[in-house]
Design an enzyme around this catalytic site. Sequence first.
Site, short mmCIF file in Angstrom:
data_model
loop_
_atom_site.label_atom_id
_atom_site.label_comp_id
_atom_site.label_asym_id
_atom_site.label_seq_id
_atom_site.Cartn_x
_atom_site.Cartn_y
_atom_site.Cartn_z
N ARG A 90 0.63 -1.27 -0.05
CA ARG A 90 -0.32 0.26 -0.80
C ARG A 90 1.05 1.44 0.13
O ARG A 90 0.61 1.81 -0.76
CB ARG A 90 -1.10 0.20 1.02
CG ARG A 90 -2.28 -0.87 0.92
CD ARG A 90 -2.69 -1.26 2.20
NE ARG A 90 -1.70 -1.93 3.47
CZ ARG A 90 -2.58 -2.63 4.37
NH1 ARG A 90 -3.97 -2.36 4.64
NH2 ARG A 90 -1.60 -3.64 5.20
N SER A 128 -8.55 -4.00 6.56
CA SER A 128 -9.38 -4.81 7.11
C SER A 128 -9.86 -3.62 7.94
O SER A 128 -11.55 -3.51 8.67
CB SER A 128 -9.98 -6.07 7.61
OG SER A 128 -9.98 -6.26 6.23
P1 ADP Z 1 -2.26 -9.47 7.14
O1 ADP Z 1 -2.78 -9.57 7.77
O2 ADP Z 1 -1.02 -11.18 6.41
O3 ADP Z 1 -1.50 -8.53 6.30
P2 ADP Z 1 -4.50 -8.03 5.65
O4 ADP Z 1 -5.75 -9.43 4.97
O5 ADP Z 1 -4.04 -7.36 6.45
O6 ADP Z 1 -3.48 -9.56 6.02
O7 ADP Z 1 -3.83 -8.32 4.24
C1 ADP Z 1 -3.47 -9.07 3.04
C2 ADP Z 1 -2.35 -8.50 2.26
O8 ADP Z 1 -2.84 -7.68 1.05
C3 ADP Z 1 -1.51 -7.97 2.59
O9 ADP Z 1 0.13 -8.81 1.29
C4 ADP Z 1 -1.59 -6.51 2.35
O10 ADP Z 1 -0.54 -5.70 1.57
C5 ADP Z 1 -2.87 -7.20 1.22
N1 ADP Z 1 -3.58 -5.48 1.49
C6 ADP Z 1 -4.63 -5.18 2.27
N2 ADP Z 1 -5.18 -3.97 1.91
C7 ADP Z 1 -4.96 -3.54 0.99
C8 ADP Z 1 -4.95 -2.30 -0.10
N3 ADP Z 1 -5.50 -1.70 0.51
N4 ADP Z 1 -4.26 -2.29 -1.60
C9 ADP Z 1 -3.52 -3.48 -1.31
N5 ADP Z 1 -3.09 -4.43 -1.00
C10 ADP Z 1 -3.66 -4.74 0.58
#
Ligand code: ADP
Length: 164
Positions: A90, A128
Site C-alpha cells: 500500500r 480491514s
Molecule cells: P495480513 O494480516 O497478513 O497483512 P491482510 O488481510 O491485512 O493480512 O492483508 C493481506 C494482503 O493484502 C497483504 O499483502 C496486504 O499488504 C494486502 N493488502 C491489504 N490491504 C490492501 C489494499 N488496500 N491494497 C492492496 N493490498 C492490500
Amino acid sequence: MVKAVYPGSFDPVTNGHMDIIKRAARIVDELIIVVSVNSAKNPMFSMDERLQMIGEVTKEIPNVRVMSFEGLTVECARRLGATVIIRGLRAVTDFENEMQLAQTNHYIDSGIDTMFLATGLEYSFLSSTIVKELAYYGSDISRLVPGKVEKMVNDKIKNISSQK
Ligand code: ADP
C-alpha cells in the site's frame, strides 16, 4: 503453469484485496487465496465466515480458489506446489515488514518467490481495520468492500451491539 498463493487475514476482504486478487489472477494460472489462522489477532469473522465471504466474492473468477491454513505461508505454498507468494503493497509503511517477510520466505525456500503488486491509488489507505472502525461508528463502507461483504459487516456489528 504458475501457481500462486495470496495469504492474509481478510477480516473482512476489502476492495483493496479484490484489486490485488483480480490483477494477480490475470498474471498467474492458478491463484489460491490462503486465509491465515492468526492467533495474534482477534478476528471479527470466524474462519468459516471468511472462507464463505471470499468464495462468494471471487466465484466469477475461474482460476481462483480459497482455503485456510495454519502455519508458515512458505510451507503452505510448498505443499500446494505453488512457486509464487503474492503480497499487496500500500505504502512505504508496508515496505519494511513485507521486505523482511519476503526475505525470510526466500531463506526458508529459495524456490518460492514473493511478488508484490502495488495497490491502486484509490485503495492505498484501505485496510480491514479501517473498514471495521468506520462501520462500527456508522460510516458508509459501500465503496470500500464488495456489496455482500458490506452486508456481512453491518449485520455483524448489529449483532455485537445487540449483545451489549
Ligand atoms: P495480513 O494480516 O497478513 O497483512 P491482510 O488481510 O491485512 O493480512 O492483508 C493481506 C494482503 O493484502 C497483504 O499483502 C496486504 O499488504 C494486502 N493488502 C491489504 N490491504 C490492501 C489494499 N488496500 N491494497 C492492496 N493490498 C492490500
